[in-house]
Design an enzyme around this catalytic site. Structure first.
Site, PDB file in Angstrom:
ATOM      1  N   TYR A  85      41.117  17.560  37.323  1.00 12.29           N
ATOM      2  CA  TYR A  85      40.390  18.790  37.002  1.00 12.29           C
ATOM      3  C   TYR A  85      39.266  19.025  38.004  1.00 12.29           C
ATOM      4  O   TYR A  85      39.029  20.138  38.433  1.00 12.29           O
ATOM      5  CB  TYR A  85      39.811  18.731  35.581  1.00 12.29           C
ATOM      6  CG  TYR A  85      39.238  20.065  35.163  1.00 12.29           C
ATOM      7  CD1 TYR A  85      40.061  21.031  34.576  1.00 12.29           C
ATOM      8  CD2 TYR A  85      37.894  20.374  35.380  1.00 12.29           C
ATOM      9  CE1 TYR A  85      39.550  22.272  34.217  1.00 12.29           C
ATOM     10  CE2 TYR A  85      37.382  21.611  35.023  1.00 12.29           C
ATOM     11  CZ  TYR A  85      38.216  22.559  34.440  1.00 12.29           C
ATOM     12  OH  TYR A  85      37.720  23.781  34.095  1.00 12.29           O
ATOM     13  N   PHE A 137      40.345  49.087  51.535  1.00 10.17           N
ATOM     14  CA  PHE A 137      41.565  48.499  50.986  1.00 10.17           C
ATOM     15  C   PHE A 137      41.477  48.643  49.469  1.00 10.17           C
ATOM     16  O   PHE A 137      40.385  48.564  48.892  1.00 10.17           O
ATOM     17  CB  PHE A 137      41.739  47.029  51.387  1.00 10.17           C
ATOM     18  CG  PHE A 137      43.048  46.475  50.890  1.00 10.17           C
ATOM     19  CD1 PHE A 137      44.234  46.834  51.504  1.00 10.17           C
ATOM     20  CD2 PHE A 137      43.103  45.656  49.772  1.00 10.17           C
ATOM     21  CE1 PHE A 137      45.452  46.374  51.025  1.00 10.17           C
ATOM     22  CE2 PHE A 137      44.316  45.192  49.288  1.00 10.17           C
ATOM     23  CZ  PHE A 137      45.499  45.556  49.920  1.00 10.17           C
ATOM     24  N   THR A 138      42.622  48.844  48.818  1.00  8.78           N
ATOM     25  CA  THR A 138      42.647  49.207  47.390  1.00  8.78           C
ATOM     26  C   THR A 138      41.779  48.279  46.523  1.00  8.78           C
ATOM     27  O   THR A 138      40.833  48.734  45.883  1.00  8.78           O
ATOM     28  CB  THR A 138      44.095  49.176  46.868  1.00  8.78           C
ATOM     29  OG1 THR A 138      44.686  47.938  47.256  1.00  8.78           O
ATOM     30  CG2 THR A 138      44.913  50.311  47.478  1.00  8.78           C
ATOM     31  N   ASP A 227      36.932  40.821  55.823  1.00  7.07           N
ATOM     32  CA  ASP A 227      38.182  40.672  55.077  1.00  7.07           C
ATOM     33  C   ASP A 227      39.129  40.000  56.064  1.00  7.07           C
ATOM     34  O   ASP A 227      39.726  40.643  56.923  1.00  7.07           O
ATOM     35  CB  ASP A 227      38.723  42.023  54.601  1.00  7.07           C
ATOM     36  CG  ASP A 227      40.030  41.865  53.816  1.00  7.07           C
ATOM     37  OD1 ASP A 227      40.670  40.805  53.942  1.00  7.07           O
ATOM     38  OD2 ASP A 227      40.415  42.803  53.100  1.00  7.07           O
ATOM     39  N   LYS A 270      48.829  36.131  52.625  1.00 11.03           N
ATOM     40  CA  LYS A 270      49.177  36.810  53.880  1.00 11.03           C
ATOM     41  C   LYS A 270      49.215  35.752  55.002  1.00 11.03           C
ATOM     42  O   LYS A 270      50.081  34.896  54.974  1.00 11.03           O
ATOM     43  CB  LYS A 270      48.164  37.917  54.171  1.00 11.03           C
ATOM     44  CG  LYS A 270      47.770  38.764  52.947  1.00 11.03           C
ATOM     45  CD  LYS A 270      48.901  39.590  52.361  1.00 11.03           C
ATOM     46  CE  LYS A 270      48.532  40.243  51.039  1.00 11.03           C
ATOM     47  NZ  LYS A 270      47.318  41.007  50.991  1.00 11.03           N
ATOM     48  N   ARG A 394      54.542  55.229  50.902  1.00  7.33           N
ATOM     49  CA  ARG A 394      53.096  55.338  51.117  1.00  7.33           C
ATOM     50  C   ARG A 394      52.830  56.788  51.497  1.00  7.33           C
ATOM     51  O   ARG A 394      52.713  57.148  52.657  1.00  7.33           O
ATOM     52  CB  ARG A 394      52.625  54.387  52.228  1.00  7.33           C
ATOM     53  CG  ARG A 394      52.555  52.944  51.791  1.00  7.33           C
ATOM     54  CD  ARG A 394      51.234  52.626  51.126  1.00  7.33           C
ATOM     55  NE  ARG A 394      51.373  52.396  49.715  1.00  7.33           N
ATOM     56  CZ  ARG A 394      50.701  51.467  49.022  1.00  7.33           C
ATOM     57  NH1 ARG A 394      49.889  50.648  49.635  1.00  7.33           N
ATOM     58  NH2 ARG A 394      50.828  51.370  47.732  1.00  7.33           N
ATOM     59  N   PHE A 461      52.459  55.142  41.474  1.00  4.18           N
ATOM     60  CA  PHE A 461      53.580  54.769  42.344  1.00  4.18           C
ATOM     61  C   PHE A 461      54.351  53.557  41.832  1.00  4.18           C
ATOM     62  O   PHE A 461      55.535  53.416  42.086  1.00  4.18           O
ATOM     63  CB  PHE A 461      53.109  54.533  43.790  1.00  4.18           C
ATOM     64  CG  PHE A 461      52.044  53.478  43.938  1.00  4.18           C
ATOM     65  CD1 PHE A 461      50.714  53.804  43.757  1.00  4.18           C
ATOM     66  CD2 PHE A 461      52.371  52.173  44.261  1.00  4.18           C
ATOM     67  CE1 PHE A 461      49.723  52.833  43.884  1.00  4.18           C
ATOM     68  CE2 PHE A 461      51.392  51.202  44.407  1.00  4.18           C
ATOM     69  CZ  PHE A 461      50.060  51.538  44.200  1.00  4.18           C
TER      70      PHE A 461
END
Ligand SMILES: *Cc1c(COP(=O)(O)O)cnc(C)c1O
Length: 469
Positions: A85, A137-138, A227, A270, A394, A461
């Site tokens: 843990y 970015f979203t 980012d 990513k 998009r 979407f």
């Protein structure tokens, strides 16, 4: 993969190719269903590629998020998971890898990128603040606004134009940034520097621009938070395109870039070649302490942050592999290979080709079709019907509606994104994709478009349903 120019040697033609820097020792079978089966699947999915089952897809280019193939070394690391843990040894391996390649001193693990964005926003932003960034970015913008800030876009104007070719189309417009800093003293908690810029099509930021941003921010005593989700891809573009970097290895360029920032939010799904994971890294001791206090509430203890020990080990090893020159060259080389084929065949795509995806310009596929008949949604459906290739809309569907007027937003860009997972598909798959795009582009029976028959209230979407006109 891409070829050097063909050289004539006497009567012979000689070309020298390069190839993926790996061989395959475990495979997952895939199958292209018959045309009638694909038609049935598409009808069932309401002509929305998000609603297809993965099994119905032949080549899946929906996203590069969490879809990477891990190496044998990463899988071996999974077996060394220390599932304590507290104080898992895999955390310390991850911490060492992040410090070594991303330079920041403190590493707070999170379940994925948005977990890190949440922590950073909660700690640094006060209501009424302003956060400048090179395009939104979203999830990043959501967390900034959720914490009470307003986002201001400070990317160069050219980033919004799909036809402008520039080597560093993700750069910050320094005059725009300076204006925001001067007009909002004490109200800018940090500047968010994304590299590469996902929403601009994976466009990079130059080292010179990052350095200028850092200098400007230092004069205003404002930190720069990166980012860094796609920073390895960004470093590769610097190596290829910026003066003075062509002989430097990508990992050295990455370190130099990160050293111009004060911290980073990161999605391990990513660049770092894993299916889940992320982190927040910072240099500032006080911010790190606050982040360690907050991570316990939302993610998990500060030595696992929502990940299993084995996941942290896979990510630590993924980082080491991601910064290898031959890996990143093949990753971006595959995107470029697909882009070159399509360009050679006169197919309209967004230029220059970025780090992770090809964007098809749906308006030029269907010049007669009004935007309210959803050209990009139609194109994504046509592509699936032709070959079982899954892409993502998009365009106007993704842009959503203006909450006040109830009308659609009408984005300038009406695109279909073909996103390449890392190390998953071969050059032959790219050929199949390119040929299918060409077949759809040249199909003389142009579809009439779609009508939306079900529209969810938020992020439509993902779940909207359509019928052909
Ligand atoms: C995917 C992504 C994120 C969010 O990361 P998640 O792991 O999906 O939460 C943030 N920024 C960029 C540039 C991304 O591509």
């Amino acid at each position: 993969m891409s070829h050097e120019p063909i050289q004539t040697v006497g009567q012979q033609y000689r070309r020298r190719s390069w190839a993926e820097p790996y061989k395959i020792k475990m495979v997952e079978p895939i199958r292209m269903m018959s045309r009638p089966e694909r038609e049935a699947a598409m009808r069932e999915a309401g002509y929305n590629t998000f609603l297809l089952k993965s099994e119905e897809v032949y080549i899946d280019l929906l996203t590069d998020s969490g879809t990477s193939a891990m190496s044998d070394w990463q899988w071996a690391g999974m077996m060394l998971g220390d599932e304590a843990y507290a104080g898992s040894k895999n955390f310390y391996n991850l911490e060492a890898a992040v410090r070594k390649h991303y330079t920041h001193r403190h590493v707070i693990p999170t379940h994925q990128g948005r977990g890190a964005e949440h922590l950073l926003s909660q700690i640094m932003i006060k209501p009424g603040d302003v956060v400048p960034g090179n395009m939104y970015f979203t999830t990043t913008r959501f967390h900034q606004e959720h914490a009470g800030a307003s986002f201001v876009d400070v990317i160069i104007d050219e980033a919004h134009d799909p036809a402008v070719i520039l080597p560093f189309k993700g750069n910050v417009d320094l005059a725009k940034l300076e204006r925001v800093l001067t007009e909002n003293p004490g109200k800018v908690p940090y500047v968010c520097l994304a590299a590469t810029v996902n929403m601009a099509g994976g466009q990079p930021v130059s080292m010179a621009n990052a350095r200028a941003v850092k200098e400007l921010c230092s004069r205003h005593h404002v930190p720069v938070m990166c980012d860094a989700t796609r920073a390895v891809e960004n470093a590769y573009f610097i190596q290829q395109r910026e003066d003075g970097y062509k002989d430097k290895p990508v990992d050295e360029i990455l370190r130099e870039f990160c050293s111009l920032t004060d911290g980073a939010t990161m999605s391990g799904k990513k660049d770092p070649l894993v299916n889940i994971g992320g982190w927040l890294s910072v240099n500032d001791d006080k911010i790190a302490e606050q982040a360690r206090n907050l991570v316990v509430v939302y993610e998990g203890l500060h030595t696992y942050g929502g990940m299993a020990g084995r996941d942290m080990e896979a990510m630590a090893r993924g980082i080491e592999e991601a910064v290898q020159d031959d890996h990143i060259r093949a990753r971006i080389g595959q995107v470029e290979y697909l882009g070159e084929l399509l360009q050679d065949w006169g197919i309209p795509i967004v230029l220059p080709v970025g780090g992770h995806a090809i964007y098809l310009d749906a308006r030029r596929f269907y010049p007669e079709m009004p935007q309210t008949s959803f050209p990009a949604q139609t194109l994504a459906a046509e592509l699936y019907l032709d070959s079982g290739v899954r892409a993502m809309e998009r365009g106007i569907v993704s842009a959503g509606r203006n909450q006040k007027t109830g009308d659609h937003y009408y984005p300038k860009l009406e695109m279909v994104r073909l996103t390449l997972p890392r190390r998953v598909y071969t050059q032959a798959h790219m050929d199949v994709v390119a040929e299918s795009v060409q077949a759809v582009y040249q199909n003389p029976n142009k579809p009439a478009g779609m009508k939306m028959v079900y529209e969810p209230e938020a992020l439509r979407f993902f779940q909207a349903r359509f019928e052909p006109l």
